[in-house]
Scaffold this motif. Structure first.
Motif, mmCIF file in Angstrom:
data_model
loop_
_atom_site.group_PDB
_atom_site.id
_atom_site.type_symbol
_atom_site.label_atom_id
_atom_site.label_comp_id
_atom_site.label_asym_id
_atom_site.label_seq_id
_atom_site.Cartn_x
_atom_site.Cartn_y
_atom_site.Cartn_z
ATOM 1 N N PHE A 55 0.882 -1.200 0.535
ATOM 2 C CA PHE A 55 -0.070 -0.197 0.128
ATOM 3 C C PHE A 55 0.934 1.097 -0.015
ATOM 4 C CE2 PHE A 55 -2.305 -3.293 2.412
ATOM 5 C CZ PHE A 55 -3.392 -3.597 1.563
ATOM 6 N N VAL A 56 0.680 2.230 -1.119
ATOM 7 C CA VAL A 56 1.420 3.589 -1.003
ATOM 8 C C VAL A 56 0.212 4.585 -0.876
ATOM 9 C CG1 VAL A 56 3.162 4.660 -2.238
ATOM 10 C CG2 VAL A 56 2.748 1.613 -2.799
ATOM 11 N N SER A 57 0.494 5.504 -0.264
ATOM 12 C CA SER A 57 0.342 6.288 -0.239
ATOM 13 C C SER A 57 1.058 7.818 -0.539
ATOM 14 C CB SER A 57 -0.059 7.275 1.300
ATOM 15 O OG SER A 57 -0.288 8.325 1.645
ATOM 16 N N CYS A 58 0.211 8.443 -1.880
ATOM 17 C CA CYS A 58 0.781 9.212 -2.961
ATOM 18 C C CYS A 58 0.376 10.908 -2.968
ATOM 19 C CB CYS A 58 0.025 9.281 -4.127
ATOM 20 S SG CYS A 58 0.313 7.460 -5.314
ATOM 21 N N SER A 59 2.253 11.154 -2.322
ATOM 22 C CA SER A 59 1.679 12.877 -2.528
ATOM 23 C C SER A 59 2.967 13.817 -3.726
ATOM 24 C CB SER A 59 2.811 13.439 -1.537
ATOM 25 O OG SER A 59 4.411 12.937 -1.505
ATOM 26 N N GLY A 60 1.981 14.669 -3.904
ATOM 27 C CA GLY A 60 2.175 15.776 -4.732
ATOM 28 C C GLY A 60 1.532 15.355 -6.353
ATOM 29 N N PRO A 61 1.365 16.231 -6.991
ATOM 30 C CA PRO A 61 0.627 16.613 -7.874
ATOM 31 C C PRO A 61 1.168 15.952 -9.269
ATOM 32 C CG PRO A 61 1.955 18.808 -7.694
ATOM 33 C CD PRO A 61 2.840 17.731 -7.373
ATOM 34 N N SER A 62 1.504 15.459 -9.780
ATOM 35 C CA SER A 62 2.074 14.922 -11.139
ATOM 36 C C SER A 62 1.506 15.054 -11.923
ATOM 37 C CB SER A 62 3.738 14.505 -10.469
ATOM 38 O OG SER A 62 4.191 13.493 -10.073
ATOM 39 N N MET A 63 0.798 13.275 -10.616
ATOM 40 C CA MET A 63 -0.491 13.034 -11.552
ATOM 41 C C MET A 63 -1.681 12.872 -11.641
ATOM 42 S SD MET A 63 0.731 10.110 -13.054
ATOM 43 C CE MET A 63 -0.167 8.573 -13.425
ATOM 44 N N GLU A 64 -1.824 14.447 -10.681
ATOM 45 C CA GLU A 64 -3.705 14.663 -11.185
ATOM 46 C C GLU A 64 -3.291 14.738 -12.824
ATOM 47 O OE1 GLU A 64 -3.759 18.928 -9.599
ATOM 48 O OE2 GLU A 64 -3.362 17.927 -6.958
ATOM 49 N N LEU A 167 -7.229 2.854 -3.224
ATOM 50 C CA LEU A 167 -8.239 2.127 -2.018
ATOM 51 C C LEU A 167 -8.548 3.548 -1.723
ATOM 52 C CD1 LEU A 167 -5.894 -0.065 -0.826
ATOM 53 C CD2 LEU A 167 -7.840 -0.408 -1.840
ATOM 54 N N TRP A 168 -8.139 5.093 -1.479
ATOM 55 C CA TRP A 168 -8.693 5.757 -0.607
ATOM 56 C C TRP A 168 -8.367 7.524 -1.882
ATOM 57 C CZ3 TRP A 168 -10.697 5.965 4.510
ATOM 58 C CH2 TRP A 168 -10.889 7.271 4.353
ATOM 59 N N PRO A 169 -9.427 8.574 -1.743
ATOM 60 C CA PRO A 169 -10.805 7.682 -1.088
ATOM 61 C C PRO A 169 -11.705 7.524 -1.334
ATOM 62 C CG PRO A 169 -10.738 10.810 -2.019
ATOM 63 C CD PRO A 169 -9.099 9.151 -2.140
ATOM 64 N N PRO A 170 -12.855 7.553 -0.319
ATOM 65 C CA PRO A 170 -13.551 5.957 0.078
ATOM 66 C C PRO A 170 -14.107 7.037 -1.654
ATOM 67 C CG PRO A 170 -13.883 7.155 1.501
ATOM 68 C CD PRO A 170 -12.773 7.660 0.539
ATOM 69 N N VAL A 173 -12.976 5.029 -5.005
ATOM 70 C CA VAL A 173 -12.408 3.551 -5.193
ATOM 71 C C VAL A 173 -12.410 2.665 -5.977
ATOM 72 C CG1 VAL A 173 -12.302 1.333 -4.084
ATOM 73 C CG2 VAL A 173 -12.300 3.595 -2.836
ATOM 74 N N GLY A 174 -11.796 1.938 -7.030
ATOM 75 C CA GLY A 174 -11.465 1.479 -7.657
ATOM 76 C C GLY A 174 -9.987 0.952 -8.570
ATOM 77 N N VAL A 175 -10.222 0.413 -10.123
ATOM 78 C CA VAL A 175 -9.411 0.422 -11.206
ATOM 79 C C VAL A 175 -9.079 2.326 -11.687
ATOM 80 C CG1 VAL A 175 -9.883 -1.667 -11.772
ATOM 81 C CG2 VAL A 175 -11.172 0.400 -12.723
ATOM 82 N N LEU A 176 -7.477 2.409 -11.504
ATOM 83 C CA LEU A 176 -7.732 3.908 -12.030
ATOM 84 C C LEU A 176 -8.015 4.018 -13.668
ATOM 85 C CD1 LEU A 176 -4.536 3.099 -10.204
ATOM 86 C CD2 LEU A 176 -5.678 4.824 -9.425
ATOM 87 N N ALA A 177 -8.421 5.385 -13.533
ATOM 88 C CA ALA A 177 -8.884 6.380 -15.021
ATOM 89 C C ALA A 177 -7.398 5.913 -16.138
ATOM 90 C CB ALA A 177 -9.152 7.725 -14.383
ATOM 91 N N GLU A 178 -7.664 5.873 -17.667
ATOM 92 C CA GLU A 178 -7.288 6.266 -18.192
ATOM 93 C C GLU A 178 -6.455 7.273 -18.432
ATOM 94 O OE1 GLU A 178 -6.764 3.747 -20.472
ATOM 95 O OE2 GLU A 178 -7.530 2.293 -18.975
#
Lengths: 186, 182
Positions: A55-64, A167-170, A173-178
């Motif tokens: 489990f990884v908590s991400c920080s930073g704006p690069s993947m917005e 997994l978070w925020p609720p 939750v789910g698979v990531l967008a393209e």
């Protein structure tokens, strides 16, 4: 009578000595089994984190906007060990300039692929080919991301895992967008 | 009945032993020490001095590189930047900030970038090393070769040593120039 009394005293002494010995041995056995279980479960945890996922908590704006600040994601490590990373996957990799830092980017090109090195607003497009054993990583937020466009392709072995679930925020939750800028993947 | 009971007990003992032995072994190989056979002539004469007849087996210490701290002259194993399945064993010639005079790289002088290493085999010209692919990232480091453990006649500790003609010209960071003195 006296003899019997003596015998009894010796017996009492002996049993007290034995009892303390047994107590010590019980304590010793408990300590060893506690240490053994700690080592065993520590090793199982290491194997799970190293070969299954973490489990990884991400920080930073690069993947917005795909992953925003303080999102928690699950990164699986099986496809990295089996070399099944594909174009379009989001991966967690060690930063090439600081191995203690991790970066989270999208794979734009695998070895041998042609990639666009210029930004989306540049007039002149420049292209390059990804060398053998390397991958080309870019953030989804092209305006605010330090990625392969600035430091070049990175070795495949620096990849730690593929992000497969958020997994978070609720509410997301789910698979990531393209990728929002799908035209970057040639 | 007795036979099945014995079989089940044997099976349970096997499973519990399996769940202890495999994770412990994997963790020790990942975190503490790894044993690997050296192939090829790239580190002659330090490793494999007599060709392929009896390849050396080295002990790779993985605990000392957990914080990515290496010094010049160490023999390290690195995940190959060209092929992620392969590990290569080379000598560290330059750490971050060093100016290196290269041998056959595209630039004649190179400053090793932050978080990178310059690695070379001892057998110049027969080695696939930083002179071919440039500086390697510290994150690719796998272990530090500490001992030769096989064949028994070659049992020895591997001491860090930089060849005298391969010293860095200058360290830009000025931090750790322990090997520049003599």
């Amino acid at each position: 009578m006296i003899k019997e009394y003596k015998q009894h005293a010796v017996n009492g002494h002996e049993s007290a000595f034995l009892r303390s010995g047994r107590m010590f041995r019980g304590f010793f056995v408990k300590t060893v089994s506690f240490v053994g279980y700690t080592v065993q479960y520590g090793c199982i945890a290491h194997c799970a984190f190293e070969y299954i996922g973490e489990f990884v908590s991400c920080s930073g704006p690069s993947m917005e906007p795909t992953i925003t600040n303080h999102d928690v994601v699950f990164s699986e490590r099986v496809s990295r060990h089996l070399c099944r990373i594909q174009k379009g996957d989001i991966v967690i990799a060690k930063s090439p300039f600081d191995p203690k830092m991790n970066i989270c980017k999208r794979v734009i090109g695998l070895e041998g692929d042609k990639v666009c090195t210029s930004g989306p607003s540049d007039i002149f497009k420049t292209h390059t080919y990804v060398p053998r054993g390397h991958v080309w990583l870019e953030g989804d937020n092209l305006r605010n991301s330090t990625d392969s466009r600035s430091y070049g392709p990175i070795p495949y072995a620096l990849i730690r895992g593929r992000v497969c679930l958020k997994l978070w925020p609720p509410h997301s939750v789910g698979v990531l967008a393209e990728s929002p800028n799908g035209g970057r993947i040639l | 009945m007795a036979q099945t009971g014995f079989g089940r007990r044997y099976f349970r003992a096997f499973v519990s032993g399996f769940f202890v032995a495999v994770p412990v072994t994997v963790t020790v190989l990942d975190r503490l020490a790894y044993v690997a056979r050296v192939e090829g002539a790239s580190m002659q004469p330090s490793l494999n001095p007599d060709g392929g007849s009896s390849p050396d087996v080295v002990l790779l210490n993985r605990w000392t590189v957990r914080n990515y701290q290496v010094q010049r002259g160490d023999v390290v194993s690195v995940l190959s930047p060209k092929n992620p399945q392969q590990k290569i064993i080379k000598r560290v010639i330059g750490i971050e900030g060093d100016f290196i005079k290269t041998m056959g790289y595209k630039n004649r002088f190179v400053r090793v970038p932050d978080g990178h290493l310059w690695i070379e085999g001892d057998h110049h010209g027969h080695s696939f090393d930083s002179n071919t692919f440039g500086p390697v990232s510290l994150g690719l480091i796998h272990g530090r070769a500490s001992h030769i453990i096989w064949p028994p006649s070659r049992w020895q500790r591997i001491e860090p040593s930089v060849p005298s003609d391969r010293r860095p010209l200058l360290n830009w960071n000025g931090a750790s120039d322990d090997s520049n003195d003599d």
